[in-house]
Design a protein around this motif. Structure first.
Motif, PDB file in Angstrom:
ATOM      1  N   LEU A 156      78.915  19.961  61.326  1.00  0.00           N
ATOM      2  CA  LEU A 156      78.954  21.414  61.162  1.00  0.00           C
ATOM      3  C   LEU A 156      79.165  22.116  62.502  1.00  0.00           C
ATOM      4  O   LEU A 156      79.921  23.086  62.584  1.00  0.00           O
ATOM      5  CB  LEU A 156      77.663  21.917  60.495  1.00  0.00           C
ATOM      6  N   GLN A 157      78.520  21.625  63.547  1.00  0.00           N
ATOM      7  CA  GLN A 157      78.699  22.207  64.884  1.00  0.00           C
ATOM      8  C   GLN A 157      80.152  22.128  65.336  1.00  0.00           C
ATOM      9  O   GLN A 157      80.631  23.000  66.048  1.00  0.00           O
ATOM     10  CB  GLN A 157      77.830  21.470  65.905  1.00  0.00           C
ATOM     11  N   GLN A 158      80.829  21.062  64.930  1.00  0.00           N
ATOM     12  CA  GLN A 158      82.227  20.839  65.312  1.00  0.00           C
ATOM     13  C   GLN A 158      83.202  21.474  64.314  1.00  0.00           C
ATOM     14  O   GLN A 158      84.385  21.148  64.304  1.00  0.00           O
ATOM     15  CB  GLN A 158      82.513  19.337  65.413  1.00  0.00           C
ATOM     16  N   ASP A 159      82.697  22.387  63.467  1.00  0.00           N
ATOM     17  CA  ASP A 159      83.508  23.102  62.466  1.00  0.00           C
ATOM     18  C   ASP A 159      84.157  22.172  61.445  1.00  0.00           C
ATOM     19  O   ASP A 159      85.277  22.434  60.988  1.00  0.00           O
ATOM     20  CB  ASP A 159      84.559  23.986  63.137  1.00  0.00           C
ATOM     21  N   CYS A 160      83.477  21.101  61.108  1.00  0.00           N
ATOM     22  CA  CYS A 160      83.930  20.167  60.056  1.00  0.00           C
ATOM     23  C   CYS A 160      85.374  19.724  60.284  1.00  0.00           C
ATOM     24  O   CYS A 160      86.201  19.783  59.363  1.00  0.00           O
ATOM     25  CB  CYS A 160      83.761  20.793  58.672  1.00  0.00           C
ATOM     26  N   LYS A 161      85.656  19.285  61.498  1.00  0.00           N
ATOM     27  CA  LYS A 161      87.027  18.880  61.844  1.00  0.00           C
ATOM     28  C   LYS A 161      87.493  17.682  61.029  1.00  0.00           C
ATOM     29  O   LYS A 161      88.653  17.592  60.653  1.00  0.00           O
ATOM     30  CB  LYS A 161      87.131  18.585  63.338  1.00  0.00           C
ATOM     31  N   GLU A 162      86.583  16.750  60.767  1.00  0.00           N
ATOM     32  CA  GLU A 162      86.943  15.583  59.963  1.00  0.00           C
ATOM     33  C   GLU A 162      86.863  15.947  58.486  1.00  0.00           C
ATOM     34  O   GLU A 162      86.065  16.791  58.080  1.00  0.00           O
ATOM     35  CB  GLU A 162      86.002  14.404  60.239  1.00  0.00           C
ATOM     36  N   HIS A 163      87.678  15.283  57.705  1.00  0.00           N
ATOM     37  CA  HIS A 163      87.656  15.482  56.257  1.00  0.00           C
ATOM     38  C   HIS A 163      86.317  14.981  55.717  1.00  0.00           C
ATOM     39  O   HIS A 163      85.744  14.028  56.259  1.00  0.00           O
ATOM     40  CB  HIS A 163      88.821  14.710  55.621  1.00  0.00           C
ATOM     41  N   PRO A 164      85.786  15.594  54.654  1.00  0.00           N
ATOM     42  CA  PRO A 164      84.505  15.150  54.098  1.00  0.00           C
ATOM     43  C   PRO A 164      84.475  13.663  53.738  1.00  0.00           C
ATOM     44  O   PRO A 164      83.435  13.011  53.897  1.00  0.00           O
ATOM     45  CB  PRO A 164      84.342  16.007  52.836  1.00  0.00           C
ATOM     46  N   CYS A 165      85.586  13.117  53.281  1.00  0.00           N
ATOM     47  CA  CYS A 165      85.623  11.682  52.941  1.00  0.00           C
ATOM     48  C   CYS A 165      85.413  10.817  54.178  1.00  0.00           C
ATOM     49  O   CYS A 165      84.786   9.763  54.105  1.00  0.00           O
ATOM     50  CB  CYS A 165      86.947  11.318  52.269  1.00  0.00           C
ATOM     51  N   GLU A 166      85.942  11.265  55.307  1.00  0.00           N
ATOM     52  CA  GLU A 166      85.777  10.527  56.556  1.00  0.00           C
ATOM     53  C   GLU A 166      84.304  10.520  56.983  1.00  0.00           C
ATOM     54  O   GLU A 166      83.764   9.480  57.381  1.00  0.00           O
ATOM     55  CB  GLU A 166      86.644  11.158  57.645  1.00  0.00           C
ATOM     56  N   ILE A 167      83.647  11.654  56.862  1.00  0.00           N
ATOM     57  CA  ILE A 167      82.226  11.746  57.218  1.00  0.00           C
ATOM     58  C   ILE A 167      81.382  10.936  56.244  1.00  0.00           C
ATOM     59  O   ILE A 167      80.448  10.227  56.643  1.00  0.00           O
ATOM     60  CB  ILE A 167      81.760  13.224  57.245  1.00  0.00           C
TER      61      ILE A 167
END
Length: 180
Positions: A156-167
């Motif tokens: 969240l701090q990084q503005d959700c740069k990665e796709h949710p599936c990646e996280i």
């Protein structure tokens, strides 16, 4: 009716992006939402009631999502698929509502929200983990929640740069590595 509530809720999120919750007044909310005070009070008792209802809405959605994604896990051959689906859905939900989650978790942390979120995640994981018959499941769940919350906070701090599936893959793979 739902439209006005949504406008009021969006207005609170907009204001919380700029101000701390304690600084926000009903007058500010009404101005932001372009409504009068009586309209606000037709839906909410005060700003705390508004925030609590928003928090409860998201927590309830997460709890219901868990039930939906893990239905049938008891009789499943590959229980890990259910865990993976749950984690994917959780991070997708947070991604779709990232502004709200970011404000209440990283920008202006709301202890009430964090406690409810962690509590619902703990309950969800406990129900899922019971299907795996692990040694010391409470410690495993708490360890997992702590790590997942750390990943969520950073994402969240990084503005959700990665796709949710990646996280969700990151979280899922770390759960598997921990559970050897």
């Amino acid at each position: 009716m739902k439209e006005k509530k949504q406008i009021i809720e969006n207005s609170l999120v907009n204001l919380m992006d700029e101000y701390r919750f304690r600084e926000i007044t009903i007058k500010m909310l009404c101005t932001e939402a372009n409504i009068n005070r009586s309209t606000f009070y037709a839906y909410y008792l005060d700003k705390y009631d508004l925030l609590d209802s928003m928090i409860d809405f998201h927590i309830e959605n997460i709890i219901n999502m868990v039930k939906t994604k893990t239905e049938g896990i008891t009789n499943a051959q590959n229980k890990q698929i259910y865990v993976k689906n749950y984690i994917n859905a959780l991070f997708q939900y947070i991604y779709e509502n990232q502004r709200f989650f970011k404000i209440l978790i990283t920008k202006h942390p709301a202890q009430n929200f964090t406690q409810k979120l962690i509590g619902s995640l703990r309950q969800s994981y406990s129900e899922i983990i019971n299907q795996f018959h692990l040694k010391n499941p409470d410690y495993f769940v708490n360890y997992t929640i702590g790590g997942q919350f750390g990943v969520l906070f950073f994402w969240l701090q990084q503005d959700c740069k990665e796709h949710p599936c990646e996280i969700s893959d990151i979280v899922f793979n770390n759960i598997l590595k921990t559970n050897r």
